[in-house]
Design a protein around this motif. Sequence first.
Motif, short mmCIF file in Angstrom:
data_model
loop_
_atom_site.label_atom_id
_atom_site.label_comp_id
_atom_site.label_asym_id
_atom_site.label_seq_id
_atom_site.Cartn_x
_atom_site.Cartn_y
_atom_site.Cartn_z
N PRO A 228 0.81 -1.23 0.00
CA PRO A 228 0.00 0.00 0.00
C PRO A 228 0.83 1.27 0.00
O PRO A 228 0.43 2.29 -0.59
N ILE A 229 2.01 1.23 0.66
CA ILE A 229 2.88 2.41 0.66
C ILE A 229 3.33 2.74 -0.75
O ILE A 229 3.29 3.89 -1.19
N VAL A 230 3.76 1.72 -1.49
CA VAL A 230 4.23 1.93 -2.86
C VAL A 230 3.09 2.37 -3.77
O VAL A 230 3.24 3.28 -4.59
N LEU A 231 1.93 1.74 -3.63
CA LEU A 231 0.79 2.09 -4.48
C LEU A 231 0.40 3.56 -4.31
O LEU A 231 0.26 4.31 -5.29
N ILE A 232 0.22 3.97 -3.06
CA ILE A 232 -0.20 5.36 -2.79
C ILE A 232 0.88 6.34 -3.20
O ILE A 232 0.60 7.38 -3.82
N SER A 233 2.13 6.03 -2.89
CA SER A 233 3.24 6.93 -3.23
C SER A 233 3.37 7.11 -4.74
O SER A 233 3.58 8.22 -5.23
N THR A 234 3.24 6.00 -5.47
CA THR A 234 3.36 6.06 -6.93
C THR A 234 2.22 6.86 -7.54
O THR A 234 2.43 7.65 -8.47
N PHE A 235 1.01 6.67 -7.02
CA PHE A 235 -0.12 7.44 -7.55
C PHE A 235 0.05 8.93 -7.29
O PHE A 235 -0.17 9.76 -8.18
#
Length: 485
Positions: A228-235
Amino acid sequence: MSTPSDGPAEASSSDIVEKPRLSTWEQMKTAEDWWAIWCAGLILLLAFAAVWASVPATFTESIQQGETVSLSSPLKSWLAKPGKWTENPVDAFYVAGSGEASATTTYRGVIGAFVVIGVLFTIAMRLRGKNAIGFLKAFPVVFLLATIAYVLAGQTVIKAYNLEYALWALLVGLVISNTIGTPSGLRPAIMTEFFIKTGLVLLGAEVLMSRLMALGIPGIGVAWVVTPIVLISTFIFGQKVLKIPSKSLNMVISADMSVCGVSAAIATAAACKAKKEELSLAIGLSLSFTVVMMILLPLAIKAMGLPDDVGGAWLGGTIDATGAVAVAGATLGEEALEVAATVKMIQNILIGVTAFCVATYWVTYVEKRSDAATPGVGEIWYRFPKFVLGFIAASVLFSILHASMTGGDVMIEAMIGGSTKTLRGWFFCLAFVCIGLETNFSQLLPYFRGGKPMILYVCGQSLNLLLTLVMAYLMFGVLFAEAGQ
């Protein structure tokens, strides 16, 4: 305001034409998502029943006495995909070895898969009130293209580089759509989402909770904390820094790269109503980088001298395709393979969670008009991709059977290995062929201008690699070093 070179922007909310909405009951009778559940559920039921019927009378007693027992599904010889070959492609339709009986197994299994999928989907199309006759006429051609993709992937040299069927299926479709064009007669059988949603529900039966318990907190830490950290950060990076005009494209790429590749991309695309071209682009990026990472990451792990469990967790948390994870893990050893595959399966559980969260965010914020009231639960339910419910239900049901039945693990392994996994592969292969047939490079070019999707994927995957490595080392190498051994 975005420039033309930034790629296509999303339509404003005022441009969206609301269609009359069917009740949940009406959707269950006609909607593609629900029929993916019904079709996959029927396959799982019949596959499990076939294994159950083949259980010998001494099965329970042998299990209780601690004997090693194996089962084989009666359907195994009737459902297959083309195998390996070296010089003659025809060899792909024959199992290794000689003899008339063994030689017909793969050939018969391919025909069996064709009949099962063709009949099942023709009936489904008819009951949904769709063009069942058109599907029946076009399906043999689409299935033939999927078979060609499997044969290409089975060539020994190609297979050694793990250039899997998904890539070849996509290329086969792209070649046709970008040269002679996709014939209109094939359109009724180009059921991209129906194929892959049905396959994803079947995948749920393979995502067993016992796999999660096998690694416990270390596996959850790698799969559920970083993702979730990577998903939100990338978005956020795509919106605030790269300023990608299409939020749906940004989200699909972010989910594809951070969660588990194509499966997550399909579920997320359904939740945020992404365009087919955006989904094709995300899948293309995922497949390309999967091949590169599958080759380079094991080399990097060996060069860094990482323990096998740490390296396996790194592979499982970063490489998108489950098959590629297994191949990469196998190059490091049995322990790395087991940890990598388990972490990936734990990560697969997030498909449903991600789809729900994206649907909620999209309804509540992205598509909310300034003069409109906050959407209620009903709107979120309407947007939520219902096939994910089938994925979750299959996972929970077969996890319970796996844990509670005497010999449940043996029976489910026989069911999956003997039929459902094979059909799932066919559904995915057919879906990739359809994606290629629906995709024209001229439609994709606007999304590539400026290189923003590529930059987004590279930056997001770099963050994913770094954070997953740190978490894998922390979980398996420091905090739970003894438990991981």
